[in-house]
Write a protein that holds these residues in place. Sequence first.
Motif, mmCIF file in Angstrom:
data_model
loop_
_atom_site.group_PDB
_atom_site.id
_atom_site.type_symbol
_atom_site.label_atom_id
_atom_site.label_comp_id
_atom_site.label_asym_id
_atom_site.label_seq_id
_atom_site.Cartn_x
_atom_site.Cartn_y
_atom_site.Cartn_z
ATOM 1 N N VAL A 160 0.840 -1.206 0.000
ATOM 2 C CA VAL A 160 0.000 0.000 0.000
ATOM 3 C C VAL A 160 0.871 1.250 0.000
ATOM 4 N N PHE A 161 1.932 1.257 0.777
ATOM 5 C CA PHE A 161 2.865 2.392 0.781
ATOM 6 C C PHE A 161 3.417 2.609 -0.629
ATOM 7 N N SER A 162 3.822 1.524 -1.289
ATOM 8 C CA SER A 162 4.373 1.628 -2.643
ATOM 9 C C SER A 162 3.314 2.093 -3.636
ATOM 10 N N TRP A 163 2.066 1.670 -3.432
ATOM 11 C CA TRP A 163 0.950 2.179 -4.260
ATOM 12 C C TRP A 163 0.860 3.689 -4.130
ATOM 13 N N ALA A 164 0.915 4.199 -2.916
ATOM 14 C CA ALA A 164 0.801 5.635 -2.693
ATOM 15 C C ALA A 164 1.947 6.385 -3.359
ATOM 16 N N ALA A 165 3.153 5.852 -3.267
ATOM 17 C CA ALA A 165 4.303 6.499 -3.889
ATOM 18 C C ALA A 165 4.168 6.512 -5.408
ATOM 19 N N THR A 166 3.645 5.434 -5.970
ATOM 20 C CA THR A 166 3.462 5.346 -7.423
ATOM 21 C C THR A 166 2.381 6.306 -7.894
ATOM 22 N N VAL A 167 1.300 6.412 -7.154
ATOM 23 C CA VAL A 167 0.225 7.335 -7.514
ATOM 24 C C VAL A 167 0.711 8.780 -7.391
ATOM 25 N N ALA A 168 1.495 9.078 -6.361
ATOM 26 C CA ALA A 168 2.052 10.427 -6.214
ATOM 27 C C ALA A 168 2.928 10.780 -7.409
ATOM 28 N N ALA A 196 0.821 11.692 -10.320
ATOM 29 C CA ALA A 196 0.151 12.983 -10.144
ATOM 30 C C ALA A 196 1.095 14.178 -10.293
ATOM 31 N N THR A 197 2.382 13.983 -10.007
ATOM 32 C CA THR A 197 3.309 15.118 -9.976
ATOM 33 C C THR A 197 4.467 15.010 -10.959
ATOM 34 N N GLY A 198 4.765 13.784 -11.398
ATOM 35 C CA GLY A 198 5.944 13.576 -12.236
ATOM 36 C C GLY A 198 7.230 13.481 -11.436
ATOM 37 N N ARG A 199 7.116 13.429 -10.081
ATOM 38 C CA ARG A 199 8.284 13.363 -9.218
ATOM 39 C C ARG A 199 8.164 12.184 -8.256
ATOM 40 N N PRO A 200 9.236 11.447 -8.012
ATOM 41 C CA PRO A 200 9.196 10.473 -6.916
ATOM 42 C C PRO A 200 8.934 11.227 -5.619
ATOM 43 N N PRO A 201 8.009 10.791 -4.798
ATOM 44 C CA PRO A 201 7.617 11.579 -3.620
ATOM 45 C C PRO A 201 8.714 11.725 -2.573
ATOM 46 N N PHE A 202 9.739 10.891 -2.643
ATOM 47 C CA PHE A 202 10.835 11.020 -1.688
ATOM 48 C C PHE A 202 12.120 11.484 -2.377
ATOM 49 N N GLY A 203 11.953 12.100 -3.529
ATOM 50 C CA GLY A 203 13.065 12.734 -4.213
ATOM 51 C C GLY A 203 13.942 11.774 -4.996
ATOM 52 N N ARG A 204 14.973 12.354 -5.596
ATOM 53 C CA ARG A 204 15.953 11.594 -6.369
ATOM 54 C C ARG A 204 17.314 11.735 -5.689
ATOM 55 N N GLY A 205 18.304 11.182 -6.325
ATOM 56 C CA GLY A 205 19.658 11.315 -5.794
ATOM 57 C C GLY A 205 20.163 10.016 -5.210
ATOM 58 N N ASP A 254 6.847 14.285 -0.563
ATOM 59 C CA ASP A 254 6.517 15.506 -1.286
ATOM 60 C C ASP A 254 5.210 15.284 -2.052
ATOM 61 N N LEU A 255 4.116 15.869 -1.544
ATOM 62 C CA LEU A 255 2.816 15.730 -2.199
ATOM 63 C C LEU A 255 2.353 17.051 -2.805
ATOM 64 N N ASP A 256 3.266 17.987 -2.956
ATOM 65 C CA ASP A 256 2.918 19.263 -3.566
ATOM 66 C C ASP A 256 2.457 19.037 -5.003
ATOM 67 N N GLY A 257 1.246 19.472 -5.300
ATOM 68 C CA GLY A 257 0.684 19.280 -6.631
ATOM 69 C C GLY A 257 -0.284 18.124 -6.737
ATOM 70 N N VAL A 258 -0.342 17.271 -5.698
ATOM 71 C CA VAL A 258 -1.344 16.193 -5.697
ATOM 72 C C VAL A 258 -2.683 16.796 -5.292
ATOM 73 N N PRO A 259 -3.705 16.668 -6.103
ATOM 74 C CA PRO A 259 -4.978 17.324 -5.778
ATOM 75 C C PRO A 259 -5.711 16.647 -4.630
ATOM 76 N N GLU A 260 -6.501 17.443 -3.930
ATOM 77 C CA GLU A 260 -7.438 16.870 -2.963
ATOM 78 C C GLU A 260 -8.664 16.408 -3.747
ATOM 79 N N PRO A 261 -9.361 15.348 -3.311
ATOM 80 C CA PRO A 261 -9.126 14.607 -2.069
ATOM 81 C C PRO A 261 -8.111 13.475 -2.180
ATOM 82 N N LEU A 262 -7.473 13.307 -3.355
ATOM 83 C CA LEU A 262 -6.517 12.207 -3.492
ATOM 84 C C LEU A 262 -5.399 12.301 -2.466
ATOM 85 N N ALA A 263 -4.874 13.509 -2.247
ATOM 86 C CA ALA A 263 -3.786 13.657 -1.272
ATOM 87 C C ALA A 263 -4.208 13.194 0.112
#
Length: 274
Positions: free
Chosen positions: A190-198, A201-210, A225-234
Amino acid sequence: MGTHRRLGGYRLLDEIGRGSTAVVYLAMDLCGREVAVKELSPELAGEPEAVTRLAREMSAQARVRSEYVARLLGGEVAAERPHVAMEYVPGCPLNDLIPAYGPMRHDRLVRFARRLALALGDVHDAGVLHRDVAPGNVIVMGDRPTLIDFGIAHEAGAAQITRRGMVVGTPAYLAPELIEGERATTASDVFSWAATVAYAATGRPPFGRGSLHGVCFRILRGHADLDGVPEPLARLLRPAFRRDPSRRPPARWLAGALADGDRVTLKGDRVVAA
């Protein structure tokens, strides 16, 4: 491929993927249907551990029945050239689609998130843990996702051959407990689902790159990082990112909440459908 070759009962047409342990071909079965055939790399074909992993993948995927999961069609793990055959899924991997066309928006994003949650619910209902839900393992056609690659999946009650310090899966999308060497559970998926959906929604891995260290540090600290994920999905992604696996909602519940659209609200520590 310059000349057509055969593997088991399949005619190999073209190479469509290659990893460190296997090659995936577009192939044709005896009925003329396009299928995907995954063959162990020649240097691993005689390695008992690699063959056992392929057999585990085949066993796990065979249990799952879902319109949003690639279906296992057959295979021969004890053959001279060990292989498995799966439904061929047309479309584009999410990690190629988003850089080319940008993040998903509006209803398309919600439908994508819900269908991927349904896929995961079907996997879990079959008693299987996928363990590598990530943009590279989701094929998209329109707003329809198909979950693929059960290479490290296993049945929920099976022994897990991982140890502290071993990272198995796609690091930027792993649950914190897996980084710490704990057992995988449905909540880890489920955690990985949330990261994939984020990411969708944003085009960015939610925990950054590097660096791997930096990404894992942010996952462990819960800095999504959920900036740009619309509510209520966020509002659904936040509880799916909870540090404590027991407090994450199950995939089937998330799919139902997404079907309720704007009626999803937060009440204290819980997300509810109004």
